[in-house]
Design an enzyme around this catalytic site. Structure first.
Site, PDB file in Angstrom:
ATOM      1  N   SER A  57      -8.808  -3.959  -5.428  1.00 27.33           N
ATOM      2  CA  SER A  57      -7.580  -3.892  -6.136  1.00 27.33           C
ATOM      3  C   SER A  57      -6.422  -3.635  -5.275  1.00 27.33           C
ATOM      4  CB  SER A  57      -7.707  -2.608  -6.917  1.00 27.33           C
ATOM      5  OG  SER A  57      -8.271  -2.978  -8.228  1.00 27.33           O
ATOM      6  N   LYS A  60      -3.109  -5.865  -5.389  1.00 30.48           N
ATOM      7  CA  LYS A  60      -1.939  -5.558  -6.251  1.00 30.48           C
ATOM      8  C   LYS A  60      -0.715  -5.092  -5.241  1.00 30.48           C
ATOM      9  CE  LYS A  60      -4.713  -4.556 -10.280  1.00 30.48           C
ATOM     10  NZ  LYS A  60      -6.120  -3.840  -9.862  1.00 30.48           N
ATOM     11  N   SER A 117      -3.884   1.124 -11.454  1.00 33.21           N
ATOM     12  CA  SER A 117      -4.424  -0.239 -10.866  1.00 33.21           C
ATOM     13  C   SER A 117      -4.966  -1.050 -12.318  1.00 33.21           C
ATOM     14  CB  SER A 117      -5.609   0.005 -10.043  1.00 33.21           C
ATOM     15  OG  SER A 117      -6.161  -0.996  -9.509  1.00 33.21           O
ATOM     16  N   LYS A 221      -1.680   2.007  -2.548  1.00 31.80           N
ATOM     17  CA  LYS A 221      -2.630   1.285  -3.552  1.00 31.80           C
ATOM     18  C   LYS A 221      -4.193   1.528  -2.787  1.00 31.80           C
ATOM     19  CE  LYS A 221      -3.540  -0.749  -7.172  1.00 31.80           C
ATOM     20  NZ  LYS A 221      -4.830   0.108  -7.145  1.00 31.80           N
TER      21      LYS A 221
END
Length: 378
Positions: A57, A60, A117, A221
């Site tokens: 993820s 992102k 997320s 993130k």
């Protein structure tokens, strides 16, 4: 093998001399890691930094970057209402369970992507910006190319699916993160610890636990899949200096967070960010130009990252010509700023013209002569 490197991002990725190690190098267990100072782009620690890995993820970061840039261009607005598609609803993994036809603002979608997320929200954003996730992914890869990223290729906007053609590197992620953090307002989302959407009915808790354990943490993130392992792009700011730590392929969330924190604390403990110049540069006289002088300026960043032991002995030497001949082009090199400490040259920064100075025409020469005569006549 661990090494030190330096990287400055101006209009492209430019290599610069490595900084000498200051203090004990941090212990990092993850196979790929990078520590970068945000303002200058200097890399202070790198291990496995160019290895192509599944990013999970942390993908992102690029999704959020394209969304932020679309907002800044005016292509979309934070207040825009986005209608979720059936495809957005179908996403698994981390999500807020969007329903097809449900409306949510761009701001709320960005918040859900940054905080929990949410894969469904990432797809909804992608479709709103580009019309489809596939078209958005094309933009992701185009943006990666613009940033000069050599070890990055995306096949989706979430990182949810392990795909041999979906990869990036620790160094490329650091560059992406730096670009995203250049939009200060994005931290309004990446620093949220808990919040909610749907009028308070659906709670959000940040997946990035460093927000509570790392002083000054500004994001960024986290990610995990079986193929990727535990990954994070973490950032922290203290007294105007911000560091980015990227960890890929860690064995656990605990070791991932410990590695990121160790890198960032190493940066704050051992290096300091200072101005490249400590006084104004003098203008350079221009011969035969429409203007009598041109103002030089720094080419690229106006700051320099130094080992703390060198900061007090920093010396600056400005080399500029006595004059230059017109025409002068904006960005034309005029001289050099040399930074040194203890007799060792640390960096040489070009000094360039901040504006253009056209050559004086024959008519301009006559007009200037006429003004001069008028000024001295009784």
């Amino acid at each position: 093998m661990k090494k030190l490197a330096a990287l400055a991002l101006v209009t492209a990725l430019l290599a610069s001399p490595a900084l000498a190690a200051e203090g004990a190098e941090p212990e990092v267990s993850a196979p790929a890691a990078v520590l970068m100072e945000k303002r200058t782009g200097t890399v202070l620690f790198a291990s496995g930094e160019d290895e192509r890995r599944a990013p999970a993820s942390v993908t992102k970061v690029m999704t959020l970057l394209l969304a932020a840039e679309a907002v800044e261009r005016g292509d979309i607005a934070l207040e825009d209402a986005v209608t979720a598609s059936q495809r957005a609803q179908s996403m698994g993994g981390s999500q807020i369970w969007l329903e097809a036809g449900e409306e949510m603002s761009v701001s709320e979608l960005i918040k859900c992507v940054a905080v929990v997320s949410a894969n469904d929200c990432a797809v909804a954003l992608a479709e709103h910006i580009a019309g489809s996730e596939a078209a958005f992914v094309e933009r992701m890869n185009a943006r990666a190319a613009e940033l000069g990223l050599q070890n990055t290729h995306f096949t989706n906007c979430t990182g949810l699916f392990d795909d041999a053609e979906h990869y990036t590197s620790a160094l490329d992620l650091a560059v992406m993160s730096r670009e995203l953090l250049g939009r200060e307002w994005i931290k309004d989302y990446t620093t949220i610890w808990t919040d909610s959407v749907r009028g308070g009915e659906f709670g959000l808790a940040n997946t990035n636990k460093l927000l509570r354990s790392l002083p000054g943490c500004t994001g960024l993130k986290t990610g995990w899949t079986t193929a990727a392992g535990y990954c994070v792009a973490a950032s922290a700011e203290r007294e105007g200096t911000e560091y980015i730590a990227v960890i890929m392929g860690a064995e656990s969330s605990e070791s991932r967070n410990a590695d990121a924190a160790a890198l960032i604390e190493y940066g704050f403990a051992n290096y300091t960010l200072g101005p490249a110049l400590d006084s104004a540069l003098p203008p350079v006289p221009v011969e035969g130009g429409e203007a009598s002088s041109v103002q030089p300026g720094l080419s690229g960043e106006d700051g320099i990252l130094l080992p703390k032991s060198s900061a007090q002995s920093l010396e600056r030497h400005v080399s500029l010509p006595e004059s230059v001949s017109a025409p002068v082009e904006e960005g034309q090199r005029l001289g050099t700023l040399t930074l040194s400490a203890r007799g060792e040259i640390l960096r040489e920064i070009p000094l360039t013209a901040r504006s253009s100075v056209p050559r004086l025409t024959s008519f301009g020469v006559l007009a200037r002569l006429f003004r001069t005569l008028c000024a001295i006549s009784p």
